[in-house]
Scaffold this motif. Structure first.
Motif, short mmCIF file in Angstrom:
data_model
loop_
_atom_site.label_atom_id
_atom_site.label_comp_id
_atom_site.label_asym_id
_atom_site.label_seq_id
_atom_site.Cartn_x
_atom_site.Cartn_y
_atom_site.Cartn_z
N ASP A 103 0.83 -1.20 0.00
CA ASP A 103 0.00 0.00 0.00
C ASP A 103 0.86 1.25 0.00
N ALA A 104 1.97 1.24 0.73
CA ALA A 104 2.87 2.39 0.77
C ALA A 104 3.45 2.68 -0.61
N ALA A 105 3.83 1.63 -1.33
CA ALA A 105 4.37 1.81 -2.68
C ALA A 105 3.33 2.41 -3.61
N GLY A 106 2.10 1.90 -3.54
CA GLY A 106 1.03 2.46 -4.36
C GLY A 106 0.71 3.89 -4.00
N LEU A 107 0.72 4.19 -2.69
CA LEU A 107 0.45 5.55 -2.23
C LEU A 107 1.48 6.53 -2.80
N ALA A 108 2.75 6.15 -2.75
CA ALA A 108 3.81 7.03 -3.25
C ALA A 108 3.66 7.27 -4.75
N ALA A 109 3.49 6.20 -5.51
CA ALA A 109 3.42 6.33 -6.97
C ALA A 109 2.21 7.15 -7.40
N PHE A 110 1.04 6.85 -6.85
CA PHE A 110 -0.17 7.51 -7.32
C PHE A 110 -0.33 8.93 -6.79
N ILE A 153 -6.59 5.85 6.45
CA ILE A 153 -6.50 7.30 6.47
C ILE A 153 -7.25 7.91 7.66
N LEU A 154 -8.14 7.12 8.31
CA LEU A 154 -9.00 7.64 9.37
C LEU A 154 -8.66 7.11 10.76
N VAL A 155 -7.63 6.30 10.90
CA VAL A 155 -7.38 5.65 12.20
C VAL A 155 -6.02 6.02 12.79
N GLY A 156 -5.57 7.25 12.55
CA GLY A 156 -4.36 7.73 13.18
C GLY A 156 -3.08 7.40 12.45
N GLN A 157 -3.16 6.71 11.30
CA GLN A 157 -1.97 6.34 10.56
C GLN A 157 -1.35 7.57 9.89
N ILE A 158 -0.01 7.62 9.81
CA ILE A 158 0.67 8.65 9.02
C ILE A 158 0.54 8.23 7.56
N TYR A 159 -0.56 8.57 6.97
CA TYR A 159 -0.94 8.08 5.64
C TYR A 159 -1.23 9.25 4.71
N ALA A 160 -2.33 9.95 4.99
CA ALA A 160 -2.64 11.14 4.20
C ALA A 160 -1.56 12.19 4.37
N LEU A 161 -0.94 12.25 5.56
CA LEU A 161 0.11 13.22 5.80
C LEU A 161 1.32 12.94 4.91
N ALA A 162 1.67 11.66 4.75
CA ALA A 162 2.77 11.29 3.87
C ALA A 162 2.46 11.69 2.43
N ALA A 163 1.22 11.43 1.99
CA ALA A 163 0.81 11.82 0.65
C ALA A 163 0.82 13.33 0.48
N LEU A 164 0.37 14.05 1.49
CA LEU A 164 0.34 15.51 1.42
C LEU A 164 1.75 16.07 1.27
N VAL A 188 8.36 10.88 -4.81
CA VAL A 188 8.09 9.46 -4.53
C VAL A 188 8.87 9.02 -3.30
N ALA A 189 10.14 9.40 -3.23
CA ALA A 189 10.97 9.01 -2.10
C ALA A 189 10.44 9.57 -0.79
N VAL A 190 9.96 10.83 -0.81
CA VAL A 190 9.42 11.45 0.40
C VAL A 190 8.22 10.66 0.92
N VAL A 191 7.26 10.40 0.03
CA VAL A 191 6.06 9.66 0.46
C VAL A 191 6.43 8.28 0.97
N LEU A 192 7.25 7.57 0.21
CA LEU A 192 7.58 6.20 0.57
C LEU A 192 8.36 6.13 1.89
N LEU A 193 9.34 6.99 2.05
CA LEU A 193 10.16 6.95 3.26
C LEU A 193 9.36 7.34 4.50
N ARG A 195 6.08 7.09 4.91
CA ARG A 195 5.09 6.05 5.20
C ARG A 195 5.75 4.80 5.77
N LEU A 196 6.88 4.37 5.18
CA LEU A 196 7.56 3.18 5.69
C LEU A 196 8.13 3.41 7.08
N ALA A 197 8.63 4.62 7.33
CA ALA A 197 9.13 4.93 8.67
C ALA A 197 8.00 4.89 9.69
N ALA A 198 6.82 5.40 9.29
CA ALA A 198 5.67 5.37 10.19
C ALA A 198 5.25 3.93 10.50
#
Length: 218
Positions: A103-110, A153-164, A188-193, A195-198
Motif C-alpha cells: 500500500d505504501a508503494a502504491g500511495l507514493a506512486a499515485f 487514512i482515518l485511524v491515526g496512521q501517518i498516511y494522508a500526511l505522507a501523501a500531502l 516518490v521518495a518522500v512519500v515512501l520513506l 510512510r515506511l518509517a511510520a
C-alpha cells in the motif's frame, strides 16, 4: 507545466497499479473473500483514486476507460495473489505488514502521478496537492470500505500526511522550476520513506479511544 506522458510517467503508473492491486488482493485474502472478491478489490484499489481524481477534474471518459491497460495489469496482479496464496502459502501475502508495504508503494506512486495530472489540468497548487492526496489514498479507502474495515487514512496512521508531503514537494519544486525527473522521484521518495518509517516505528496521529466496545484496528 509538468509532462504527464512518457516512459518515466508510465513506469510510475505501472508500478503504482501493481502495488495497489497486490494490496487490494491481499486485503481480500485477509478478509476471507473468494477469488472474485480478490479480483474486485485488486481492480478497485488500483483504479479507484485515479477515477475520483478524473471525475473531480471533469476528465471524461476517465483514464482507464480511454486506455484500459490498468485493468489488465490489476487483474494480472490479482491472479498472481491468488496463485501465490495457494501455491506458496508461507509467503503470507495477506499479512498485515505485506499489505502495508504494498500500500505504501502504491500511495507514493499515485500521489505523485495524481499531482502531476492535476497541475497539467491547470488547477492551482493547493488544489493539485489535494487531488494528489485523493489519487494516492482514494483506492485504499474504497478497498478498506469494501473489506469492512476502517480506512487507514482515518485511524491515526501517518498516511494522508505522507501523501500531502509528497504532493507538496511536487508543487513546490514545479513552481521553483526544478526538472521533472528530479521532482518526480524525490516526491516518490518522500512519500515512501515517511510512510515506511511510520509503519516501522509505529508513528501515529493523536486519536480518540474507541467507544461502545469498538475494538482498535490491528
Amino acid at each position: 507545466m509538468p509532462e504527464t506522458t512518457g516512459d518515466p510517467f508510465l513506469l510510475l503508473e505501472v508500478l503504482g497499479t501493481i502495488a495497489f492491486a497486490v494490496s487490494g488482493g491481499a486485503v481480500a485474502v485477509r478478509a476471507g473473500m473468494d477469488w472474485l472478491g480478490v479480483m474486485v478489490l485488486a481492480v478497485v484499489t488500483a483504479v479507484g483514486g485515479g477515477t475520483v481524481r478524473d471525475l473531480l477534474l471533469g476528465i471524461t471518459p476517465v483514464s482507464w476507460i480511454e486506455s484500459p491497460w490498468p485493468i489488465a495489469v490489476a487483474l494480472a496482479a490479482g491472479v498472481l495473489v491468488i496463485a501465490l496464496g495457494h501455491r506458496v502459502p508461507h509467503l503470507a501475502l495477506d499479512s498485515r505488514s505485506a499489505v502495508l508495504v504494498a500500500d505504501a508503494a502504491g500511495l507514493a506512486a499515485f500521489t505523485v502521478t495524481g499531482t502531476f495530472v492535476a497541475l497539467a489540468a491547470g488547477v492551482s497548487g493547493w488544489i493539485a496537492v489535494v487531488l494528489g492526496v485523493v489519487t494516492g489514498a482514494g483506492g485504499g479507502v474504497i478497498r478498506d470500505v469494501l473489506a469492512r474495515q476502517r480506512p487507514l487514512i482515518l485511524v491515526g496512521q501517518i498516511y494522508a500526511l505522507a501523501a500531502l508531503l509528497g504532493a507538496a514537494v511536487v508543487v513546490g519544486l514545479d513552481a521553483a522550476g526544478a526538472g521533472e525527473g528530479l521532482t518526480r522521484w524525490l516526491a516518490v521518495a518522500v512519500v515512501l520513506l515517511v510512510r515506511l518509517a511510520a509503519i516501522r516505528w509505529q508513528w501515529t496521529l493523536p486519536s480518540f479511544e474507541p467507544q461502545d466496545g469498538q475494538p482498535r484496528d490491528e
